[in-house]
Design an enzyme around this catalytic site. Structure first.
Site, PDB file in Angstrom:
ATOM      1  N   LYS A 108      10.810   3.102   2.312  1.00  0.00           N
ATOM      2  CA  LYS A 108      10.776   4.544   2.049  1.00  0.00           C
ATOM      3  C   LYS A 108      11.354   4.895   0.679  1.00  0.00           C
ATOM      4  O   LYS A 108      12.320   4.288   0.228  1.00  0.00           O
ATOM      5  CB  LYS A 108      11.579   5.280   3.126  1.00  0.00           C
ATOM      6  CG  LYS A 108      10.975   5.216   4.511  1.00  0.00           C
ATOM      7  CD  LYS A 108       9.702   6.029   4.573  1.00  0.00           C
ATOM      8  CE  LYS A 108       9.352   6.465   5.984  1.00  0.00           C
ATOM      9  NZ  LYS A 108      10.238   7.406   6.579  1.00  0.00           N
ATOM     10  N   LYS A 151       2.385   4.522   1.130  1.00  0.00           N
ATOM     11  CA  LYS A 151       2.480   5.091   2.466  1.00  0.00           C
ATOM     12  C   LYS A 151       2.136   6.574   2.351  1.00  0.00           C
ATOM     13  O   LYS A 151       2.925   7.369   1.839  1.00  0.00           O
ATOM     14  CB  LYS A 151       3.886   4.897   3.032  1.00  0.00           C
ATOM     15  CG  LYS A 151       4.020   5.368   4.463  1.00  0.00           C
ATOM     16  CD  LYS A 151       5.349   4.914   5.027  1.00  0.00           C
ATOM     17  CE  LYS A 151       5.542   5.295   6.468  1.00  0.00           C
ATOM     18  NZ  LYS A 151       5.251   6.685   6.793  1.00  0.00           N
ATOM     19  N   ASP A 176       1.663  10.306   3.075  1.00  0.00           N
ATOM     20  CA  ASP A 176       2.432  11.214   3.915  1.00  0.00           C
ATOM     21  C   ASP A 176       1.492  12.230   4.545  1.00  0.00           C
ATOM     22  O   ASP A 176       1.376  13.363   4.086  1.00  0.00           O
ATOM     23  CB  ASP A 176       3.488  11.912   3.058  1.00  0.00           C
ATOM     24  CG  ASP A 176       4.559  12.549   3.916  1.00  0.00           C
ATOM     25  OD1 ASP A 176       4.531  12.338   5.144  1.00  0.00           O
ATOM     26  OD2 ASP A 176       5.409  13.244   3.353  1.00  0.00           O
ATOM     27  N   CYS A 234      25.884  46.847   3.130  1.00  0.00           N
ATOM     28  CA  CYS A 234      26.408  48.101   3.680  1.00  0.00           C
ATOM     29  C   CYS A 234      27.770  48.485   3.113  1.00  0.00           C
ATOM     30  O   CYS A 234      28.274  49.568   3.401  1.00  0.00           O
ATOM     31  CB  CYS A 234      26.478  48.022   5.204  1.00  0.00           C
ATOM     32  SG  CYS A 234      27.801  46.957   5.798  1.00  0.00           S
ATOM     33  N   TYR A 262      -6.652   2.504   6.308  1.00  0.00           N
ATOM     34  CA  TYR A 262      -5.801   1.364   5.986  1.00  0.00           C
ATOM     35  C   TYR A 262      -5.665   0.322   7.089  1.00  0.00           C
ATOM     36  O   TYR A 262      -5.048  -0.702   6.895  1.00  0.00           O
ATOM     37  CB  TYR A 262      -4.416   1.805   5.524  1.00  0.00           C
ATOM     38  CG  TYR A 262      -3.721   2.800   6.436  1.00  0.00           C
ATOM     39  CD1 TYR A 262      -3.298   2.431   7.709  1.00  0.00           C
ATOM     40  CD2 TYR A 262      -3.483   4.101   6.001  1.00  0.00           C
ATOM     41  CE1 TYR A 262      -2.672   3.338   8.538  1.00  0.00           C
ATOM     42  CE2 TYR A 262      -2.848   5.018   6.831  1.00  0.00           C
ATOM     43  CZ  TYR A 262      -2.449   4.630   8.096  1.00  0.00           C
ATOM     44  OH  TYR A 262      -1.822   5.531   8.912  1.00  0.00           O
ATOM     45  N   GLU A 291       0.827  -1.209   0.000  1.00  0.00           N
ATOM     46  CA  GLU A 291       0.000   0.000   0.000  1.00  0.00           C
ATOM     47  C   GLU A 291       0.860   1.257   0.000  1.00  0.00           C
ATOM     48  O   GLU A 291       1.860   1.300   0.706  1.00  0.00           O
ATOM     49  CB  GLU A 291      -0.872   0.003   1.275  1.00  0.00           C
ATOM     50  CG  GLU A 291      -1.649  -1.283   1.456  1.00  0.00           C
ATOM     51  CD  GLU A 291      -2.266  -1.422   2.856  1.00  0.00           C
ATOM     52  OE1 GLU A 291      -2.171  -0.477   3.653  1.00  0.00           O
ATOM     53  OE2 GLU A 291      -2.841  -2.492   3.117  1.00  0.00           O
ATOM     54  N   CYS A 322      30.350  40.204   7.434  1.00  0.00           N
ATOM     55  CA  CYS A 322      30.366  41.650   7.263  1.00  0.00           C
ATOM     56  C   CYS A 322      30.908  42.265   8.554  1.00  0.00           C
ATOM     57  O   CYS A 322      30.525  41.859   9.653  1.00  0.00           O
ATOM     58  CB  CYS A 322      28.935  42.122   7.007  1.00  0.00           C
ATOM     59  SG  CYS A 322      28.664  43.861   7.335  1.00  0.00           S
ATOM     60  N   CYS A 353      30.365  43.543   2.020  1.00  0.00           N
ATOM     61  CA  CYS A 353      28.970  43.256   2.346  1.00  0.00           C
ATOM     62  C   CYS A 353      28.059  43.919   1.311  1.00  0.00           C
ATOM     63  O   CYS A 353      28.139  45.133   1.112  1.00  0.00           O
ATOM     64  CB  CYS A 353      28.642  43.778   3.742  1.00  0.00           C
ATOM     65  SG  CYS A 353      26.880  43.722   4.120  1.00  0.00           S
ATOM     66  N   CYS A 376      25.466  48.123   9.763  1.00  0.00           N
ATOM     67  CA  CYS A 376      24.939  47.395   8.600  1.00  0.00           C
ATOM     68  C   CYS A 376      23.443  47.187   8.823  1.00  0.00           C
ATOM     69  O   CYS A 376      23.046  46.530   9.784  1.00  0.00           O
ATOM     70  CB  CYS A 376      25.646  46.055   8.455  1.00  0.00           C
ATOM     71  SG  CYS A 376      24.894  44.999   7.202  1.00  0.00           S
TER      72      CYS A 376
HETATM   73  S1  IVH Z   1      -0.110   0.584   8.772  1.00  0.00           S
HETATM   74  C1  IVH Z   1       0.893  -1.391  12.757  1.00  0.00           C
HETATM   75  N1  IVH Z   1      -0.523   1.480   6.335  1.00  0.00           N
HETATM   76  O1  IVH Z   1       2.936   5.336   8.377  1.00  0.00           O
HETATM   77  C2  IVH Z   1       0.856  -0.711  11.462  1.00  0.00           C
HETATM   78  N2  IVH Z   1       0.526   2.932   7.910  1.00  0.00           N
HETATM   79  O2  IVH Z   1       5.176   4.442  10.787  1.00  0.00           O
HETATM   80  C3  IVH Z   1       0.096   0.535  11.437  1.00  0.00           C
HETATM   81  N3  IVH Z   1       1.007   5.181   7.045  1.00  0.00           N
HETATM   82  O3  IVH Z   1       1.839   5.698  11.678  1.00  0.00           O
HETATM   83  C4  IVH Z   1       0.309   1.389  10.258  1.00  0.00           C
HETATM   84  N4  IVH Z   1       0.176   4.864   5.027  1.00  0.00           N
HETATM   85  O4  IVH Z   1       0.809   7.155   9.901  1.00  0.00           O
HETATM   86  C5  IVH Z   1      -0.021   1.754   7.558  1.00  0.00           C
HETATM   87  N5  IVH Z   1      -1.016   2.164   4.170  1.00  0.00           N
HETATM   88  C6  IVH Z   1      -0.518   2.445   5.386  1.00  0.00           C
HETATM   89  C7  IVH Z   1       0.034   3.702   5.707  1.00  0.00           C
HETATM   90  C8  IVH Z   1       0.560   3.899   6.989  1.00  0.00           C
HETATM   91  C9  IVH Z   1       0.743   5.742   5.846  1.00  0.00           C
HETATM   92  C10 IVH Z   1       1.687   5.876   8.158  1.00  0.00           C
HETATM   93  C11 IVH Z   1       0.967   5.827   9.473  1.00  0.00           C
HETATM   94  C12 IVH Z   1       1.903   5.129  10.419  1.00  0.00           C
HETATM   95  C13 IVH Z   1       3.221   5.315   9.732  1.00  0.00           C
HETATM   96  C14 IVH Z   1       4.134   4.155   9.969  1.00  0.00           C
END
Ligand code: IVH
Length: 700
Positions: A323, A125, A127, A420, A235, A123, A435, A417, A441
């Site tokens: 990541k 992640k 932000d 000045c 999620y 899935e 400076c 600078c 200044c």
């Molecule tokens: S699962 C025990 N799924 O990422 C697992 N987290 O450090 C619980 N996040 O705190 C999280 N997308 O804020 C999960 N598809 C996703 C996510 C997700 C974003 C964030 C969430 C979590 C952090 C993981």
């Protein structure tokens, strides 16, 4: 539709219920399925009818009904919500190699030889900001932030105004108690729009969509949350009376059916190869998404296997976050500008052809100092690689040499600078050129004034950067003392002008955009700061190298400002030198400050205007981090860096700027860089923000 006047109470109740249901359905169609079946006019008509009915029969108002969702209640402060099931975080990985290690360890733990027997839910992640939403008998009753994982903030009213979250859910197998969890986010577009609006209003822009989402969600006034466009994806789950799914993917399918938004990019994968292919795919797709993602989460799909795998201390063994690398983009350097700071440091800044780096428009980047420019051979006109590593300040990675214009010349760092004209010199062993103009200044003078009124110093609301610049340029405030004599001078100016029957003067009330009220507020803010704590006062002086932590150290060791000043004025620096954490270079800067006649004069004049309180030691020497050395790195979410430092100090810890073998804890925020790595290499305990707060005995 009956006329409201002739309705009986029963009829009205029935109609209100029907409208609430209809609008909830229409909201799902419109906001979740992007497939509205009511026209805007039809929707608005329902809304209006609802309002009229509620006005006539206020006692029939439905809890969580459409009117509540529109005009949300104003909260005075966030309550706390204890999570029945803690909200955990995930371990991070950054490479394919680590991905193989992860799947291998899952296999090993479960006793599988190869990994093609395990199904993963992969899935994006998101932000954003994680939330938990509780439903009882199908009705949304409570919303919370993650907080420290054990206890979060009550954001029920704020979540209520997010259209992606259904107020009511239906379906034959909806559990009586259901907590869904997910991420609240702001789309890149809405973020840019919000920042544009902020800019025109002269407010400070948000650094990225995540911050904007967090700032918008955690508003005490839910009406503000409502004005910002927030979205969310579900999620996972928390407390549930009966788990009616056998896998993560089945959960996602179920909640989607109940009206929740789930991410359309969620995928099922069967092998490590599938996972890494999906990673490559999303990495490319990332720029096209409407919202920021910072990686991919892989979860073992089967609940049974998840249970067997269990948890490490605070992260599941069955899931990991892969990541993305820092986001990069190409652009051109239009110019290199020199900024002059409070201490006279000349900082080169690249003016860039604006470019979108992961949803944020970047138009300048710092070049740090002249050596950096030389080392990277960065020139005006160069095409460069820009990187935004989650930090607010984008970096220039390198110049693309084969795109360099033939006439390009090596950049020559100015020796005077630009503000000045004074000589700008580099001291031995120093990377920065400074400076020598001091307070003559204007750039230095203005920056010092801004520092003086800043949050950790005098913290004077109403004297923002822009006003300060204006006041300086117009000669209204030229030094810190002027701030405190402003009211008197303004009063005099006004009296004199009135006496001369001349209403055209520029006393403050008469400034464009100002009025009686704002002037009153400004003076109230200024007068409210005439009593100031010793650490703040020392910090406000703006002595080179003396930040909040050092100021506190000095305050603690001297107790009163008189004592400190007397030692400094008489050149007695032994006591200072003895303070653990204050070195010779710093002592020279401090002594140098007091040796300057104009500084001393300013200090003495200031003391006629303000009262510096003696230091009260409220340090908790029994805290678990008392006596330890901590280093903060990365962007913290719940505390500003200054708050975090102050917290650590008040718990008796020492705060250091860099990681060494003497460091006890490294506290990492989002997108921590080399310091976090170094800590790992040195085997130093790394904590995230929540773990730090927990250690500090705070669970908000
Ligand atoms: S699962 C025990 N799924 O990422 C697992 N987290 O450090 C619980 N996040 O705190 C999280 N997308 O804020 C999960 N598809 C996703 C996510 C997700 C974003 C964030 C969430 C979590 C952090 C993981």
């Amino acid at each position: 539709m009956n006329d409201i006047e002739s309705l009986t109470k029963e009829q009205a109740a029935e109609e209100l219920k029907r409208i609430a249901e209809e609008m909830a359905k229409a909201d799902i169609a419109y906001y979740q399925n992007d497939d509205p079946y009511l026209s805007d006019a039809e929707y608005d008509a329902l809304k209006r009818r609802n309002e009229l009915l509620e006005k006539k029969f206020p006692e029939l108002k439905i809890e969580n009904g459409p009117s509540v969702r529109i005009g949300a209640a104003v909260r005075s402060e966030f309550g706390k919500v204890k999570h029945k099931i803690p909200m955990l975080s995930l371990g991070d990985i950054f490479s394919e190699e680590e991905l193989s290690d992860f799947t291998a360890s899952v296999n090993r733990f479960l006793g599988y030889e190869t990994d093609n027997m395990i199904t993963y839910s992969a899935e994006p992640k998101i932000d954003g900001l994680s939330f938990s939403a509780r439903y009882e008998n199908g009705s949304f009753v409570r919303g919370a932030t993650r907080g420290d994982g054990a206890t979060g903030e009550d954001i029920t009213e704020n979540l209520r105004v997010i259209k992606d979250l259904p107020q009511k859910i239906e379906g034959k197998d909806v559990p009586e108690i259901l907590e869904v969890r997910g991420e609240v986010y702001m789309s890149k577009r809405d973020f840019l729009e919000l920042n544009r609006q902020y800019e025109t209003e002269g407010k400070k822009a948000f650094a990225n969509p995540r911050n904007a989402a967090a700032g918008s969600l955690r508003q005490l006034d839910a009406n503000i949350t409502k004005e910002r466009k927030l979205s969310l994806f579900v999620y996972t789950w928390g407390d549930v009376s009966e788990i009616v799914w056998k896998s993560q993917s089945e959960f996602l399918e179920k909640v989607r059916g109940w009206g929740f938004k789930t991410n359309p990019y969620n995928r099922i994968c069967h092998t490590t190869r599938d996972l890494s292919d999906y990673f490559e795919y999303l990495l490319k797709e990332r720029a096209n998404l409407a919202y920021d993602i910072d990686g991919i989460v892989y979860k073992v799909d089967s609940l049974e296997l998840q249970q067997r795998l269990g948890f490490l201390t605070r992260t599941p063994r069955w899931a990991i976050a892969h990541k993305f690398p820092a986001e990069q983009a190409f652009t051109k350097i239009n110019d290199i500008r020199i900024q002059v700071g409070r201490t006279g440091a000349l900082t080169p800044v690249a003016d860039l052809e604006p470019v979108n780096v992961g949803g944020v428009i970047v138009s300048h980047a710092t070049l740090h100092n002249e050596d950096e420019i030389k080392r990277k051979d960065i020139r005006i006109g160069d095409t460069v690689v820009i990187q935004r590593a989650g930090d607010v300040i984008p970096q220039i990675v390198e110049a693309v040499k084969d795109k360099r214009p033939p006439e390009s010349k090596e950049y020559e760092f100015p020796q005077t600078c630009p503000m000045c004209g004074a000589h700008a010199i580099r001291e031995e062993d120093e990377a920065v050129r400074r400076c020598t103009g001091g307070l003559t200044c204007p750039a230095q003078a203005i920056e010092r004034l801004k520092h003086f009124v800043s949050r950790e110093a005098f913290d004077i609301e109403g004297l923002g950067a822009k006003i300060m610049e204006e006041f300086y340029n117009e000669g209204i405030i030229r030094n810190p003392v002027d701030i405190f004599t402003l009211e008197r001078r303004n009063q005099k100016l006004r009296d004199d002008l009135f006496a001369a029957l001349d209403d055209g003067g520029i006393y403050l009330e008469n400034r464009e955009g100002w009025g009686k009220k704002s002037v009153e507020n400004l003076f109230r803010a200024i007068n409210g700061r005439r009593d100031i704590s010793l650490p703040r006062f020392i910090y406000a002086l703006g002595i080179r190298q003396v930040g909040t932590a050092t100021s506190r150290l000095i305050a603690k060791n001297y107790g009163s400002f008189e004592h400190f000043r007397d030692d400094m004025v008489h050149g007695r620096t032994e006591k200072l030198l003895e303070i653990d954490g204050i070195g010779e270079a710093m002592v020279n800067d401090i002594a140098g400050f007091f040796a300057e006649e104009h500084n001393l004069r300013t200090v003495n004049e200031l003391l006629e205007q303000v009262k510096v309180e003696d230091f009260v030691d409220d340090t908790d020497y029994n805290s678990p981090i008392a006596g330890k050395t901590v280093v903060f790195t990365g962007t913290l979410e719940r505390l500003t860096r200054a708050e975090a430092k102050a917290k650590a100090l008040s718990l008796g810890a020492k705060v250091a700027g860099s990681v060494s073998k003497n460091t006890d804890y490294v506290i990492v925020g989002a997108d921590a860089g080399s310091k976090a790595k170094k800590a790992q290499e040195l085997g130093i305990t790394v904590l995230n923000e929540n773990e730090f707060l927990e250690l500090a005995g705070q669970s908000v």
